[in-house]
Design an enzyme around this catalytic site. Structure first.
Site, mmCIF file in Angstrom:
data_model
loop_
_atom_site.group_PDB
_atom_site.id
_atom_site.type_symbol
_atom_site.label_atom_id
_atom_site.label_comp_id
_atom_site.label_asym_id
_atom_site.label_seq_id
_atom_site.Cartn_x
_atom_site.Cartn_y
_atom_site.Cartn_z
ATOM 1 N N ASP A 67 49.775 45.429 47.917
ATOM 2 C CA ASP A 67 48.350 45.735 47.812
ATOM 3 C C ASP A 67 47.544 45.180 48.993
ATOM 4 O O ASP A 67 48.050 44.396 49.803
ATOM 5 C CB ASP A 67 47.784 45.200 46.479
ATOM 6 N N ASN A 136 45.542 37.583 33.764
ATOM 7 C CA ASN A 136 45.316 38.609 32.736
ATOM 8 C C ASN A 136 46.514 39.552 32.595
ATOM 9 O O ASN A 136 46.418 40.592 31.958
ATOM 10 C CB ASN A 136 44.043 39.412 33.061
ATOM 11 N N HIS A 138 48.107 41.114 35.133
ATOM 12 C CA HIS A 138 48.233 42.181 36.132
ATOM 13 C C HIS A 138 49.388 41.928 37.101
ATOM 14 O O HIS A 138 49.792 40.793 37.344
ATOM 15 C CB HIS A 138 46.902 42.461 36.851
ATOM 16 N N GLU A 143 45.196 46.265 37.041
ATOM 17 C CA GLU A 143 44.494 45.488 36.029
ATOM 18 C C GLU A 143 44.790 46.064 34.641
ATOM 19 O O GLU A 143 45.282 47.195 34.518
ATOM 20 C CB GLU A 143 42.980 45.551 36.312
#
Ligand code: GLP
Length: 260
Positions: A67, A136, A138, A143
């Site tokens: 990314d 979280n 990811h 996400e």
């Protein structure tokens, strides 16, 4: 899934480096999928050490990063380009033309993402994808609620992810809202997925990803569908898992030919 719990992040990173070394020795032009963040830093240090002291050769290795932030130039200190060159590439004998990191400045983002996917295919696919884990759940910047079959595309970061990364930007107000990330479908096509997570703050996300249901609300849980997913943890990140004794038992009884 193979869950490997090591006493600390150093020993876990050493194991990861040994696995990558084995892959490169077996296939000198291996395709590595790479990640950023704090988690793989020690792994990269070990790979540099293996290059310098044991002659680990990266001259034919190809890499694809997961990314990059949208809007950041490669020389921005918080860009993943900058991170990769500073923490790994400039210290090993990789050829710049064999390095692929999403271009945060691409003007036609959908077209660019399509091209990135095609480049991965043209390289013959990713042999091993290194993954970190967001608090979280990811992976990459996929996400919660990301499609489990998503491909490389633009994603909007959650408020939590922006807060977690604020330190690299000198304040939350400077953190981009968007990133280009490989999709979960893209990640699942790698031949091996190696997810690393260290520290107490990852324990909840690990428990959900490894022992919870497969759900788009915990993107890393998609690794349960992968035929060769390795989850490499330190004790703290493993602290909320229920099946710890079995994971140790499996590792202790690993057949010699499977060891790395
Ligand atoms: C970012 C990256 C992820 C990374 C995660 C965890 O959100 N996009 O690829 O895994 O942070 O970062 P860290 O390893 O610093 O905990």
């Amino acid at each position: 899934m193979e869950v490997i719990i090591q006493p600390d992040s150093q020993q876990a990173s050493w194991l990861a480096a040994r696995l990558i070394k084995k892959i490169i020795q077996e296939k000198p032009n291996a395709v590595l999928g790479l990640a950023t963040g704090n988690t793989p830093l020690q792994l990269y240090k070990f790979l540099i050490k293996m290059h310098r002291e044991e002659g680990l050769d990266f001259s034919q290795v190809r890499t694809f990063n997961l990314d990059e932030y949208v809007g950041l130039s490669p020389d921005h200190p918080a860009s993943f380009h900058h991170y990769m060159w500073t923490n790994l590439f400039q210290h090993i004998n990789i050829k710049p033309e064999n390095v692929h990191i999403p271009d945060g400045l691409a003007s036609d983002i959908p077209g660019y993402c399509q091209k990135y996917e095609e480049e991965i295919k043209a390289a013959g696919g990713i042999d091993i994808q290194i993954l970190g884990l967001g608090t979280n759940g990811h992976i990459g910047f996929n996400e919660p609620s990301s499609s489990l079959s998503s491909r490389t595309r633009i994603k909007t970061l959650t408020d939590q992810t922006r807060k977690n990364n604020a330190v690299f930007f000198g304040g939350e107000e400077n953190v981009p809202y968007h990133a280009i990330t490989m999709g979960i479908g893209t990640i699942l096509e790698a031949r091996i997925c190696l997810l690393m997570a260290f520290g107490r703050k990852k324990a909840r996300a690990i428990a959900m990803a490894v022992e919870g249901p497969v759900t788009a609300m915990v993107p890393a849980s998609a690794l349960q569908l992968h035929p060769k997913a390795i989850i490499l943890l330190d004790r703290e990140a493993a602290s909320e898992l229920k099946n710890v004794d079995y994971y140790h038992w499996v590792y202790e009884h690993k057949p010699d030919w499977q060891k790395f």
